[in-house]
Design a protein around this motif. Structure first.
Motif, PDB file in Angstrom:
ATOM      1  N   ALA A   1       9.080  14.257 -55.969  1.00  0.00           N
ATOM      2  CA  ALA A   1       8.483  13.132 -56.713  1.00  0.00           C
ATOM      3  C   ALA A   1       7.368  12.255 -56.152  1.00  0.00           C
ATOM      4  O   ALA A   1       6.517  11.748 -56.759  1.00  0.00           O
ATOM      5  CB  ALA A   1       9.758  11.872 -57.092  1.00  0.00           C
ATOM      6  N   GLN A   2       7.323  12.343 -54.504  1.00  0.00           N
ATOM      7  CA  GLN A   2       6.462  11.877 -53.981  1.00  0.00           C
ATOM      8  C   GLN A   2       5.248  12.673 -53.634  1.00  0.00           C
ATOM      9  O   GLN A   2       3.810  12.310 -53.915  1.00  0.00           O
ATOM     10  CB  GLN A   2       6.819  11.303 -52.455  1.00  0.00           C
ATOM     11  N   VAL A   3       5.318  14.163 -53.407  1.00  0.00           N
ATOM     12  CA  VAL A   3       4.274  14.865 -53.304  1.00  0.00           C
ATOM     13  C   VAL A   3       3.474  15.072 -54.644  1.00  0.00           C
ATOM     14  O   VAL A   3       2.511  15.400 -54.759  1.00  0.00           O
ATOM     15  CB  VAL A   3       4.899  16.375 -52.892  1.00  0.00           C
ATOM     16  N   ASP A   4       4.049  14.941 -55.702  1.00  0.00           N
ATOM     17  CA  ASP A   4       3.558  14.961 -57.156  1.00  0.00           C
ATOM     18  C   ASP A   4       2.350  14.060 -57.443  1.00  0.00           C
ATOM     19  O   ASP A   4       1.600  14.161 -58.030  1.00  0.00           O
ATOM     20  CB  ASP A   4       4.805  14.863 -58.196  1.00  0.00           C
ATOM     21  N   ARG A   5       2.352  12.883 -56.427  1.00  0.00           N
ATOM     22  CA  ARG A   5       1.269  11.743 -56.588  1.00  0.00           C
ATOM     23  C   ARG A   5      -0.045  12.401 -56.027  1.00  0.00           C
ATOM     24  O   ARG A   5      -0.934  11.699 -56.355  1.00  0.00           O
ATOM     25  CB  ARG A   5       1.795  10.797 -56.169  1.00  0.00           C
ATOM     26  N   PHE A   6       0.094  13.299 -55.194  1.00  0.00           N
ATOM     27  CA  PHE A   6      -1.125  14.061 -54.613  1.00  0.00           C
ATOM     28  C   PHE A   6      -1.874  14.920 -55.978  1.00  0.00           C
ATOM     29  O   PHE A   6      -1.450  15.797 -56.442  1.00  0.00           O
ATOM     30  CB  PHE A   6      -0.950  14.825 -53.292  1.00  0.00           C
ATOM     31  N   MET A   7      -3.213  14.822 -55.860  1.00  0.00           N
ATOM     32  CA  MET A   7      -3.832  15.421 -56.959  1.00  0.00           C
ATOM     33  C   MET A   7      -3.798  16.961 -56.606  1.00  0.00           C
ATOM     34  O   MET A   7      -3.666  18.008 -57.440  1.00  0.00           O
ATOM     35  CB  MET A   7      -5.250  15.050 -56.855  1.00  0.00           C
ATOM     36  N   MET A   8      -4.105  17.210 -55.126  1.00  0.00           N
ATOM     37  CA  MET A   8      -4.280  18.413 -54.801  1.00  0.00           C
ATOM     38  C   MET A   8      -3.613  18.871 -53.463  1.00  0.00           C
ATOM     39  O   MET A   8      -3.603  17.850 -52.476  1.00  0.00           O
ATOM     40  CB  MET A   8      -5.530  19.117 -54.642  1.00  0.00           C
ATOM     41  N   LYS A   9      -3.030  20.044 -53.145  1.00  0.00           N
ATOM     42  CA  LYS A   9      -2.548  20.544 -51.833  1.00  0.00           C
ATOM     43  C   LYS A   9      -3.488  21.566 -51.734  1.00  0.00           C
ATOM     44  O   LYS A   9      -3.718  22.638 -51.985  1.00  0.00           O
ATOM     45  CB  LYS A   9      -1.218  20.988 -51.912  1.00  0.00           C
ATOM     46  N   VAL A  10      -4.148  21.526 -50.521  1.00  0.00           N
ATOM     47  CA  VAL A  10      -5.377  22.398 -49.956  1.00  0.00           C
ATOM     48  C   VAL A  10      -4.732  23.078 -48.689  1.00  0.00           C
ATOM     49  O   VAL A  10      -4.296  22.278 -47.765  1.00  0.00           O
ATOM     50  CB  VAL A  10      -6.588  21.992 -49.718  1.00  0.00           C
ATOM     51  N   LEU A  11      -4.963  24.552 -48.667  1.00  0.00           N
ATOM     52  CA  LEU A  11      -4.452  24.898 -47.115  1.00  0.00           C
ATOM     53  C   LEU A  11      -5.609  25.413 -46.414  1.00  0.00           C
ATOM     54  O   LEU A  11      -6.578  26.210 -46.932  1.00  0.00           O
ATOM     55  CB  LEU A  11      -3.726  26.330 -47.614  1.00  0.00           C
ATOM     56  N   LEU A  12      -5.483  25.205 -45.201  1.00  0.00           N
ATOM     57  CA  LEU A  12      -6.610  25.447 -44.320  1.00  0.00           C
ATOM     58  C   LEU A  12      -6.366  26.688 -43.400  1.00  0.00           C
ATOM     59  O   LEU A  12      -5.217  26.706 -42.789  1.00  0.00           O
ATOM     60  CB  LEU A  12      -7.080  24.281 -43.588  1.00  0.00           C
TER      61      LEU A  12
END
Length: 335
Positions: free
Chosen positions: A168-179
């Motif tokens: 539920a908290q991760v959902d507030r991030f617009m994107m997850k980018v892998l480096l």
């Protein structure tokens, strides 16, 4: 609603100047830099996962200098408390009065380093600021400066002493980018620049200009077929069997929320704007789909046991659900 007839050239030019300044310092990571720009224009936040030493802090700090914005960095640790982030009330013995000391979240660009090292109460305090863009201390509300971007980082290789972020908290991030690691050629340039004198970043924009661009980004035209495409992609993560994806239905225990559809559309608006257009094309949305969806899929034990990740499932979903055709009138106007 008809799309505007003129391309957004000044916006693309200004953002290119900002990117040029950042690239004078940061080598490679083109996809990551583009996602940072998309998040800023779309007023979203980034969750970045990568090993240490990939210029995450350097990128956001250089970007702050180029737009003349304030930058703060918070190192998350297990003993951190919410007051260390948002601020607190302090008593002055000389005057006998209380004063408010604002925390480091009051900055234009905030780097939350290793967010998964802090307990849930601290994570919730930061994510509340991200959503509400304000802090209440002793009944008094304080708004964070605009524009406001949070880039939170996670270390994928060290899990001891970490607290997993709830879905539920991760959902507030617009994107997850892998480096990933840079190439050998890029690493050679990185070493060269590290041995030279530091580059002086020139301010090429202001926070007021950036705020105006954020408002302009909302006017980018999104065709109903594009919105329908976003809805189908997100709906396929919740009910794969209904969209002809029975073979992956048992790999997903929980799909993406409607916030994913909103972020996919907003991100496509920002990406189209960066590319000098005032309307969204299918490739704008498909380019961002993995970054918007990967952290919103809860995988089942079967997927984990077979070594599948969210990206592999997203590829199958996108292969099954075709993108809409390019609107011909948009191509004619662009020509």
């Amino acid at each position: 609603m008809e799309p505007l007839s003129s391309p957004v050239v000044p916006t693309a030019t200004l953002m290119e100047q900002v990117l040029f300044e950042v690239k004078r310092v940061v080598v490679g990571q083109d996809r990551f830099l583009e996602r940072v720009m998309v998040a800023i224009l779309a007023q979203g936040h980034l969750l970045v996962e990568g090993v240490p030493g990939l210029a995450k802090t350097l990128t956001i700090k250089t970007l702050a200098s180029s737009i003349q914005g304030s930058f703060k960095r918070i190192q998350f640790t297990p003993d951190l408390v919410p007051a260390d982030l948002v601020g607190t009330r302090m008593y002055n013995q000389k005057t006998g009065e209380f004063s408010t000391s604002l925390g480091p979240v009051f900055a234009h660009l905030l780097l939350a380093d290793e967010i998964n090292r802090a307990p849930a109460k601290v994570q919730s305090a930061l994510l509340e600021v991200m959503q509400e863009r304000q802090v209440t201390i002793a009944g008094e509300t304080h708004k964070v400066p605009e524009p406001f971007l949070v880039m939170a980082t996670q270390n994928p290789i060290e899990t001891e002493g970490t607290y997993a972020l709830p879905e539920a908290q991760v959902d507030r991030f617009m994107m997850k980018v892998l480096l990933g690691y840079p190439s050998e050629e890029e690493e050679f340039v990185i070493a060269q620049r590290a041995l030279d004198l530091p580059v002086q970043v020139l301010p090429v924009a202001t926070t007021a200009q950036l705020a105006a661009l954020q408002a302009e980004c909302r006017t980018v035209y999104v065709d109903p077929s594009m919105l329908q495409y976003a809805v189908k992609l997100v709906a396929a993560t919740r009910a794969p069997a209904r969209h002809g994806l029975q073979e992956i239905a048992h790999y997903i225990s929980c799909g993406a929320s409607p916030r994913a559809t909103i972020h996919l559309a907003e991100g496509a608006q920002a990406l189209a704007m960066l590319r000098g257009r005032n309307y969204v094309l299918p490739e704008d949305m498909s380019d961002l789909a993995a970054d918007v969806l990967r952290h919103r899929l809860a995988l089942s034990y079967e997927a984990l046991s077979e070594g599948l990740d969210a990206d592999a499932l997203i590829v199958k979903i996108m292969a099954k659900i075709p993108a809409p055709a390019r609107p011909l009138q948009h191509e004619q106007r662009a020509a």
